[in-house]
Design a protein around this motif. Structure first.
Motif, short mmCIF file in Angstrom:
data_model
loop_
_atom_site.label_atom_id
_atom_site.label_comp_id
_atom_site.label_asym_id
_atom_site.label_seq_id
_atom_site.Cartn_x
_atom_site.Cartn_y
_atom_site.Cartn_z
N THR A 1 28.54 41.16 49.13
CA THR A 1 27.27 41.88 49.22
C THR A 1 27.52 43.38 49.25
O THR A 1 28.41 43.85 49.97
CB THR A 1 26.52 41.46 50.50
OG1 THR A 1 26.31 40.05 50.47
CG2 THR A 1 25.19 42.18 50.61
N GLY A 2 26.77 44.11 48.42
CA GLY A 2 26.89 45.56 48.38
C GLY A 2 27.84 46.08 47.31
O GLY A 2 27.83 47.28 47.00
N GLU A 3 28.66 45.19 46.75
CA GLU A 3 29.59 45.63 45.70
C GLU A 3 28.84 45.94 44.40
O GLU A 3 27.78 45.35 44.13
CB GLU A 3 30.60 44.51 45.39
CG GLU A 3 31.80 44.47 46.32
CD GLU A 3 32.91 43.57 45.76
OE1 GLU A 3 33.02 42.43 46.24
OE2 GLU A 3 33.62 44.01 44.85
N LYS A 4 29.40 46.81 43.62
CA LYS A 4 28.89 47.07 42.27
C LYS A 4 29.60 46.09 41.33
O LYS A 4 30.82 45.98 41.36
CB LYS A 4 29.17 48.51 41.87
CG LYS A 4 28.47 48.95 40.59
CD LYS A 4 28.55 50.46 40.40
CE LYS A 4 27.74 50.91 39.21
NZ LYS A 4 27.70 52.38 39.07
N VAL A 5 28.82 45.38 40.54
CA VAL A 5 29.37 44.32 39.70
C VAL A 5 29.07 44.61 38.23
O VAL A 5 27.93 44.97 37.89
CB VAL A 5 28.77 42.95 40.08
CG1 VAL A 5 29.39 41.83 39.22
CG2 VAL A 5 28.98 42.66 41.56
N PHE A 6 30.06 44.44 37.40
CA PHE A 6 29.89 44.62 35.95
C PHE A 6 30.13 43.28 35.26
O PHE A 6 31.17 42.66 35.43
CB PHE A 6 30.91 45.64 35.41
CG PHE A 6 30.70 47.04 35.87
CD1 PHE A 6 31.24 47.47 37.09
CD2 PHE A 6 29.96 47.93 35.12
CE1 PHE A 6 31.04 48.77 37.53
CE2 PHE A 6 29.77 49.24 35.54
CZ PHE A 6 30.30 49.65 36.75
N LEU A 7 29.15 42.86 34.48
CA LEU A 7 29.33 41.68 33.62
C LEU A 7 29.34 42.17 32.18
O LEU A 7 28.41 42.85 31.74
CB LEU A 7 28.19 40.67 33.83
CG LEU A 7 27.99 40.14 35.25
CD1 LEU A 7 26.88 39.09 35.27
CD2 LEU A 7 29.27 39.56 35.81
N LEU B 1 25.13 45.16 38.28
CA LEU B 1 24.45 44.95 39.56
C LEU B 1 24.88 46.10 40.45
O LEU B 1 26.03 46.19 40.86
CB LEU B 1 24.85 43.62 40.18
CG LEU B 1 24.30 42.33 39.56
CD1 LEU B 1 24.81 42.09 38.14
CD2 LEU B 1 24.60 41.14 40.45
N GLU B 2 23.96 47.01 40.70
CA GLU B 2 24.31 48.26 41.40
C GLU B 2 24.81 47.98 42.82
O GLU B 2 25.75 48.61 43.29
CB GLU B 2 23.10 49.19 41.44
CG GLU B 2 22.64 49.66 40.06
CD GLU B 2 23.62 50.63 39.40
OE1 GLU B 2 24.47 51.21 40.11
OE2 GLU B 2 23.54 50.80 38.17
N SER B 3 24.19 47.05 43.50
CA SER B 3 24.58 46.68 44.86
C SER B 3 24.26 45.20 45.03
O SER B 3 23.12 44.84 45.31
CB SER B 3 23.81 47.53 45.87
OG SER B 3 24.14 47.14 47.19
N ALA B 4 25.26 44.38 44.79
CA ALA B 4 25.04 42.94 44.72
C ALA B 4 24.43 42.40 46.01
O ALA B 4 24.81 42.80 47.13
CB ALA B 4 26.35 42.23 44.41
N SER B 5 23.50 41.46 45.82
CA SER B 5 22.90 40.79 46.97
C SER B 5 23.00 39.28 46.77
O SER B 5 23.19 38.80 45.64
CB SER B 5 21.43 41.21 47.14
OG SER B 5 20.70 40.79 46.01
#
Lengths: 113, 111
Positions: free
Chosen positions: A15-21, A78-82
């Motif tokens: 949670t809160g990480e920036k994620v790139f797909l 995902l700017e700040s994963a939830s």
């Protein structure tokens, strides 16, 4: 064999990480799409792009952004994963103006913990 | 949000039975209607692209019809086989180049 390639099949993020797909297609398609698939809800469009640097919001863009710097690559961010973004993410591409089939990637199963 | 509805949501049939299901979509702003077949652990694969009112398409035992005036398409499977088990998705393509998918019909063919 033409294809749409998604960079990861499974991904676990906090949670809160920036994620790139990442999604890459080799068919010279103009259209590229990001969908998420959840049980009972089918495929829901997050964003799509019909040209380099162009993007359009789909039905559920909140919490996501996209980038299309090159024709063959469409990234979902995902700017700040939830935890409610835990889902299967499918990338797809097609020719304009939409008569051609969508070709799908094999999907990324993202789990946010 | 544009509504594309598929019915039934799920279906169990015996091997050898014929079956059909429905995709309903808005009758305005229509450009094309696609059908896809989605097997578990695979990507959706295209079955048909339909663009004209009254279109009928066929691939082996699977066929589809299109009525753009009333906003529906039927998918038929004749003599269902276990390998037909999959989720069948329809997609409405608008004149604005947007793809709207239905939630799918999950078909299970019992041997």
């Amino acid at each position: 064999d033409v294809k749409v390639t998604q960079s990861s099949r499974y991904l676990v993020k906090r949670t809160g990480e920036k994620v790139f797909l990442e999604c890459v297609q080799d068919m010279d398609h103009e259209n590229m799409f990001w969908y998420r698939q959840d049980p009972g809800l089918g495929l829901r469009l997050i964003y799509f792009s019909y040209d380099v640097k162009m993007k359009e919001k789909g039905d559920i863009p909140e919490g996501y952004s996209v980038s299309r710097e090159k024709k063959e690559r469409f990234s979902l961010i995902l700017e700040s994963a939830s935890t409610n973004q835990t889902s299967m993410y499918l990338c797809a591409s097609s020719f304009l103006p939409g008569q051609g089939f969508c070709t799908f990637g094999s999907g990324t199963r993202l789990t946010v913990v | 949000i544009l509504n594309v509805e598929q019915s039934p949501q799920s279906l169990h049939v015996q091997e050898g039975d014929s079956t059909n299901f429905t995709c309903s979509f808005p009758s305005s702003n229509f450009y094309a209607l696609h059908w896809y077949r989605w097997e578990t652990a695979k990507s959706p694969e295209a079955l048909f692209v339909m663009t004209l009112n009254g279109d009928e398409k066929k691939k082996g035992r699977i066929s589809a019809t299109l009525n753009t005036k009333e906003g529906y398409s039927y998918l038929y499977i004749k003599g269902s086989q276990p390998e037909d088990s999959a989720t069948y998705l329809c997609a409405f393509i608008s004149a604005g180049n947007q793809f709207y998918f239905g939630t799918g019909t999950s078909l299970t063919v019992i041997p």
